[in-house]
Design a protein around this motif. Structure first.
Motif, PDB file in Angstrom:
ATOM      1  N   ASP A   1     -30.124 -67.727 -23.752  1.00  0.00           N
ATOM      2  CA  ASP A   1     -31.237 -68.070 -22.858  1.00  0.00           C
ATOM      3  C   ASP A   1     -31.271 -67.091 -21.695  1.00  0.00           C
ATOM      4  O   ASP A   1     -30.767 -67.370 -20.593  1.00  0.00           O
TER       5      ASP A   1
ATOM      6  N   GLY B   1     -33.178 -68.355 -18.611  1.00  0.00           N
ATOM      7  CA  GLY B   1     -32.376 -69.318 -17.866  1.00  0.00           C
ATOM      8  C   GLY B   1     -31.331 -68.641 -16.998  1.00  0.00           C
ATOM      9  O   GLY B   1     -31.083 -69.047 -15.851  1.00  0.00           O
TER      10      GLY B   1
ATOM     11  N   MET C   1     -39.695 -71.684 -13.230  1.00  0.00           N
ATOM     12  CA  MET C   1     -38.957 -72.714 -13.958  1.00  0.00           C
ATOM     13  C   MET C   1     -39.887 -73.474 -14.900  1.00  0.00           C
ATOM     14  O   MET C   1     -39.515 -73.792 -16.042  1.00  0.00           O
TER      15      MET C   1
ATOM     16  N   ALA D   1     -40.561 -71.280 -17.840  1.00  0.00           N
ATOM     17  CA  ALA D   1     -39.403 -71.245 -18.740  1.00  0.00           C
ATOM     18  C   ALA D   1     -39.300 -72.533 -19.549  1.00  0.00           C
ATOM     19  O   ALA D   1     -38.969 -72.505 -20.741  1.00  0.00           O
TER      20      ALA D   1
ATOM     21  N   ARG E   1     -39.335 -72.863 -23.543  1.00  0.00           N
ATOM     22  CA  ARG E   1     -38.310 -73.560 -24.330  1.00  0.00           C
ATOM     23  C   ARG E   1     -38.951 -74.591 -25.258  1.00  0.00           C
ATOM     24  O   ARG E   1     -38.538 -74.743 -26.411  1.00  0.00           O
TER      25      ARG E   1
END
Length: 946
Positions: free
Chosen positions: A394, A397, A589, A592, A596
């Motif tokens: 990731d 991340g 965030m 992301a 995901r």
């Protein structure tokens, strides 16, 4: 799913946003709730206070299909709760199951009174069809059971290309096969070993079994038996029941078929096909695109029925309509399918053993595998990129974690800067305390002096403007004297104000210099103060840490953006303050998290695509532009269950019985029937008489007449003469047959309306015209006479052979078979076909002979360069048997592209007891003598023997 709390939380979140779909299935007393990735089956408890979780499964295509049909939306802000035991459910809780059931009933149950009563004559019509179907089913099954077993002496496995995991084996028979390709058979005494006849060649019959069969299980010697089946009749009865219950897709289908009442409309005169069509074909195309209910297209042989059907199917698909292409035979369906444009999404449904090799490429199974590989290949790159958002790889991340750490550092440094700044202000104030009063006084004087300069400067500018104006007006004109005086006066005022302004500015400069001197002494004192120096150093260090943290944060943002950009939209820009940095971090965030989710969904979807074969089958059929299947196949495959069509195009409609025709028609909103009732009907007259006698033996004569009519005539034949020209079209230009033959066909069967566009061809080495006949009436009766054959066909009819005709045909083909690209021999009787096949094998070898010799029924719809038709019958009484069905002759003589050769005894044919047949033969012989080549058989024998 190991943790139900994940599901519960998801349900609560969706319900709070009014986005939780569900379905009630009262027959199983359960509530099915659909989350974003899961479907849960919930069963109400006996007390009605909660639901028991019965089953959880990943969301499938089938679930989405159910939701498209009907769904409730559950909403609520109080959420969902999970308990391990029913006893843990709080008192006075409610599952609201009765409320949901009532809401579902209001949603799904149609209102009573909507369906009008069916007219009595429609009920009678359906009753008659039901009776005919049931009776013919009983007769056919009895006939199948009487079929003798087929003993085989040897068993062999094959290397047959397989499209499904089933066993394929070849059986070498002891005698010629009496079953046809596609028949269901089983191994005697082992009914579970059953399959379908794939191919028949000589005495070798190839069977594809329903399941994978171990070779050792099949006896090396044994017998095959025909498996009686009522599958066709069940489909027909289901279609009749659909009409009886008024559940058909087209609610007025019975009115159209029985009463011939059709809706008015206007054809689309601007619609253009993809291929060039002649005027009649173009008219059929444009009419078919817009007819609201029913169109009949009469297509005589060679008039381009398949081309027209293909254009109609492609045109309807282009308009977003779902098209069903169907017919009684697989060959007709495959002919259309193979000619569709490549951009039309088409699927073929049915038994692979009965399809052509090219049509198998359109099979659902074949396309699903190709689609699956295409999907996996197309999404591989995206899946690889999205994989960087999951697991240990990731990258987004990691960069966002680094960003969060740097922002935390920047926030800490910023707090330190603010603290040190306040501390520094206090330290400075302490350091300059000795000069505070002097510094304040000097600052006050400097400020007051600056303030005194401002009004003087403004007055100076005002008087300067007035003096300038006076000087300008004093330059010329009558009042110049006055303005010169005024200008001098204003100059004096300006000089006085300038003097005052200069003095004020000097005082301001001296005050500022005094303040600067005091400030310098105070700053020197502050600079020398150790505490101030320490605090200043600490503040500068915190500022550097702040700048460094934001620099690293900028690098982390750019790296995160680079990783996220291929998968999601990312926010841009560089913030000006920490609040902006916090917002940017939250936006990244969210991006992301979206990436995901997409990665997880794509991974799950790719995994499901790899294994969800049945779902893909269903979706492929559902989203196809064109679905191709036989009439019965539309009702006997689960892939088409409950699927409705905007238009059904039925080929060979003239030879499809009404019960068979209803099977696809009840699934379509409108229909285009393409056929020719001047060729073979659903059942031939002699078959009808036998069946009608069996069906109506205990019924009134009028019922027997109706039964015979339903059996003998197709719905196409009954409808075509009764419909207005707005709902029927005749294709008029044939391009298959030479003009000499086509002229006779047109005058005899099509009222002279058939036109010809045929280039002709090279002359035949034996005959002088494309239409020829070998007349055996010149031979002695003992030589030309027919002989009865001991075998009978499937309906118990006797067969006949004629050795003279058989040998003449074999001699003719021995000379001409290599001259024509393809040829065929057509005869009325199976026994005669078998005799000719045996003789031709001796003459030409085994290659392809069996496929080129057969009865009329097996060649309808086909065409060859050379057609040889033998009448077979030759006797002194004019007995011609079922040759009285004139449409047999029409089928036989309309197959050739270059040459037709008739072989027969004109004495017997002219003397036929059936007046219609005798008149037709008389007309045919006259036409032959006018434009053809009728030759005595002895003469032809001499030519062929030379």
């Amino acid at each position: 799913m190991r943790d139900p709390s994940v599901l519960i939380n998801e349900f609560g979140r969706l319900a709070s946003s009014n986005a939780l779909p569900a379905r009630v299935e009262p027959d199983r007393s359960r509530l099915v709730v659909y989350g974003e990735r899961w479907a849960a089956w919930l069963y109400p408890t006996n007390h009605g206070d909660a639901y028991q979780l019965g089953h959880v499964a990943p969301l499938s295509f089938k679930d989405q299909e159910r939701l498209l049909k009907a769904a409730l939306v559950l909403s609520g802000t109080r959420g969902w709760w999970a308990y391990h035991h029913v006893r843990d459910v709080p008192q006075r809780s409610s599952s609201h199951w009765p409320l949901l059931c009532r809401a579902w009933a209001d949603l799904a149950v149609p209102r009573p009174g909507v369906t009008p009563p069916m007219p009595a004559h429609h009920v009678e019509y359906l009753d008659l069809l039901t009776e005919v179907i049931e009776a013919t089913r009983d007769i056919e099954i009895a006939r199948q059971r009487r079929e003798p077993a087929l003993p085989y002496r040897k068993l062999a496995s094959t290397r047959e290309e397989r499209y499904s995991a089933r066993g394929v084996y070849a059986f070498h028979l002891l005698r010629d096969a009496t079953v046809g390709r596609g028949a269901l058979v089983f191994v005697t005494d082992q009914p579970d070993l059953r399959g379908r006849v794939l191919r028949i060649k000589d005495r070798e019959i190839t069977v594809r079994f329903d399941d994978t069969v171990d070779y050792a299980r099949i006896p090396q010697q044994g017998a095959l038996q025909v498996l009686p089946s009522d599958r066709v009749y069940r489909a027909q009865l289901d279609a009749v029941e659909t009409l009886r219950e008024q559940r058909g897709t087209q609610p007025h289908l019975l009115t159209q078929l029985v009463d011939q009442r059709l809706a008015p409309y206007r054809p689309d005169s601007d619609a253009q096909p993809r291929e060039t069509l002649d005027p009649a074909q173009l008219h059929a195309f444009r009419t078919a695109l817009t007819v609201p209910d029913l169109l009949l297209v009469l297509g005589p042989p060679g008039t381009g029925k398949t081309r027209t059907i293909t254009e109609i199917a492609a045109g309807c698909a282009e308009r977003g309509q779902r098209v069903l292409v169907t017919s009684h035979t697989n060959r007709a369906v495959d002919n259309v399918l193979e000619r569709l444009p490549p951009d039309v999404r088409a699927v073929r449904v049915g038994n692979e053993d009965t399809m052509t090799a090219q049509a198998r490429g359109f099979m659902v199974e074949t396309q699903v595998e190709a689609l699956r590989q295409e999907i996996l290949a197309a999404t591989a790159g995206t899946a690889s990129r999205l994989a960087t958002f999951t697991g240990t790889d990731d990258q987004a991340g990691r960069w966002l974690g680094y960003l969060a750490a740097r922002l935390a550092e920047a926030q800490g440094a910023n707090r330190d800067v603010q603290f040190r700044t306040a501390e520094l202000a206090a330290a400075v104030e302490r350091a300059i305390a000795p000069f505070a009063a002097q510094l304040a006084a000097a600052d006050q004087r400097a400020r007051e002096s600056r303030e005194s300069v401002v009004p003087l400067a403004e007055r100076h500018r005002h008087h300067e403007r007035q003096a300038e104006t006076a000087r300008r007006r004093a330059a010329s004109g009558v009042p110049a004297f006055f303005f010169r005086w005024l200008a001098d006066r204003r100059e004096r005022h300006l000089a006085a104000i300038s003097e005052q302004l200069n003095a004020a500015r000097t005082a301001m400069r001296l005050a500022e210099e005094s303040y600067a001197a005091v400030r310098a002494r105070a700053d020197a004192l502050v600079a020398a103060d150790p505490g101030v120096r320490a605090i200043t150093s600490a503040r500068d260090g915190a500022s550097k840490m702040y700048e460094k943290a934001l620099g690293e944060a900028t690098r982390a943002v750019e790296a995160a953006r680079e990783v996220l950009r291929p998968a999601v939209a990312v926010p841009g820009g560089v913030p000006d303050d920490l609040a902006g940095w916090t917002r940017l971090y939250e936006e990244l965030m969210s991006a992301a998290a979206l990436a995901r989710n997409r990665a997880g969904l794509l991974a799950q979807w790719r995994e499901q695509v790899a294994v969800a074969e049945q779902d893909l089958h269903r979706e492929l059929v559902r989203y196809a532009d064109v679905v191709a299947a036989t009439c019965i196949g539309t009702a006997t495959t689960t892939l088409l269950a409950e699927l409705e069509f905007d238009v059904a195009i039925v080929d060979e409609a003239g030879q499809i019985s009404t019960p068979n025709l209803l099977v696809p028609l009840v699934r379509a909103r409108r229909a285009v029937l393409v056929g020719d009732h001047n060729q073979l009907p659903p059942f031939l007259d002699d078959e009808v008489r036998s069946w009608a006698d069996s069906i109506a033996s205990d019924r009134p004569p009028e019922v027997a007449t109706l039964v015979a009519d339903v059996l003998r005539r197709s719905a196409f034949e009954r409808l075509y003469p009764r419909l207005a020209d707005t709902n029927r079209v005749m294709l008029r230009v044939q391009r298959r047959m030479p003009a000499e033959l086509a002229q006779f066909v047109s005058n005899t069967f099509y009222r002279g309306l058939l036109e010809t566009d045929h280039p002709g061809g090279p002359p035949d080495p034996v005959f002088s015209a494309p239409l020829a006949m070998i007349d055996t009436s010149d031979q002695p009766a003992t030589r030309r006479r027919e002989q009865p054959d001991r075998s009978v066909d499937g309906l118990g009819r006797p067969g006949y052979v004629n050795e003279l005709e058989a040998r003449l045909i074999v001699q003719l083909l021995g000379r001409n078979a290599t001259r024509y690209a393809d040829w065929a021999v057509i005869v009325p009787y199976r026994a005669q076909a078998e005799l000719i096949t045996q003789l031709l094998r001796r003459e030409l070898g085994d290659a392809g002979v069996a496929d080129n010799v057969g009865t009329v029924d097996s060649f309808q719809g086909g065409e060859r360069d050379l057609i040889v038709y033998g009448f077979t019958r030759s006797n002194h009484g004019g007995q011609i048997g079922f040759l009285t069905e004139l449409r047999r002759l029409n089928v036989a003589i309309t197959r050739p592209r270059r040459q037709l050769v008739l072989v027969g005894d004109t004495t017997t044919l002219r003397a036929a007891r059936d007046p219609g047949f005798a008149a037709l033969i008389q007309s045919l012989i006259a036409h032959l003598d006018a434009v053809g080549d009728r030759r005595p058989s002895r003469e032809i024998e001499g030519v062929l023997n030379d």
